[in-house]
Design a protein around this motif. Structure first.
Motif, short mmCIF file in Angstrom:
data_model
loop_
_atom_site.label_atom_id
_atom_site.label_comp_id
_atom_site.label_asym_id
_atom_site.label_seq_id
_atom_site.Cartn_x
_atom_site.Cartn_y
_atom_site.Cartn_z
N THR A 67 0.83 -1.21 0.00
CA THR A 67 0.00 0.00 0.00
C THR A 67 0.87 1.26 0.00
O THR A 67 0.41 2.33 -0.37
CB THR A 67 -0.93 0.03 1.22
N MET A 73 -4.67 6.17 -1.54
CA MET A 73 -5.28 4.91 -1.11
C MET A 73 -6.73 5.15 -0.67
O MET A 73 -7.65 4.46 -1.11
CB MET A 73 -4.46 4.33 0.04
N GLY A 128 -6.10 -3.23 2.67
CA GLY A 128 -5.78 -2.52 1.44
C GLY A 128 -6.88 -2.54 0.41
O GLY A 128 -8.06 -2.41 0.74
N PHE A 160 -3.22 -4.36 -3.40
CA PHE A 160 -2.44 -3.44 -2.58
C PHE A 160 -2.69 -3.85 -1.14
O PHE A 160 -3.80 -3.78 -0.65
CB PHE A 160 -2.90 -1.99 -2.80
#
Length: 99
Positions: free
Chosen positions: A10, A18, A38, A84
């Motif tokens: 991430t 994010m 994630g 991620f």
């Protein structure tokens, strides 16, 4: 068909990108599925021209996500997702942001 996924940290997105990817991309970009650590992000299998056309809006708001999507496409046509994850791999071709 069985495809591969790219496992990335991430840290390649940074905290804001994010968060924004998890909350703003639904319906206006790649499919995003948030999980506890994630995000899963779908990698388009469209031809290069169509892919670049689909991602015009990502260039400004999600440049690091776009870089990861491009990397996934270079790694192979059977890479359908990027995971991620907080414990994911850090890739040398992508920037890292500590957060």
């Amino acid at each position: 068909m069985i495809g591969r996924y790219l496992d990335l940290s991430t840290a390649h997105l940074g905290a804001r990108e994010m968060h924004d990817a998890a909350h703003q991309l639904h319906g206006s970009g790649p499919r995003v599925i948030a999980h506890e650590h994630g995000l899963w992000v779908h990698v388009s299998q469209e031809p290069a021209e169509a892919f670049e056309g689909e991602t015009v809006h990502l260039r400004e708001s999600f440049p690091h996500l776009l870089a990861a999507l491009r990397l996934a496409r270079v790694l192979g046509s059977d890479v359908f997702w990027i995971n991620f994850d907080a414990d994911g791999e850090r890739h040398e071709q992508l920037p890292v942001y500590e957060w």
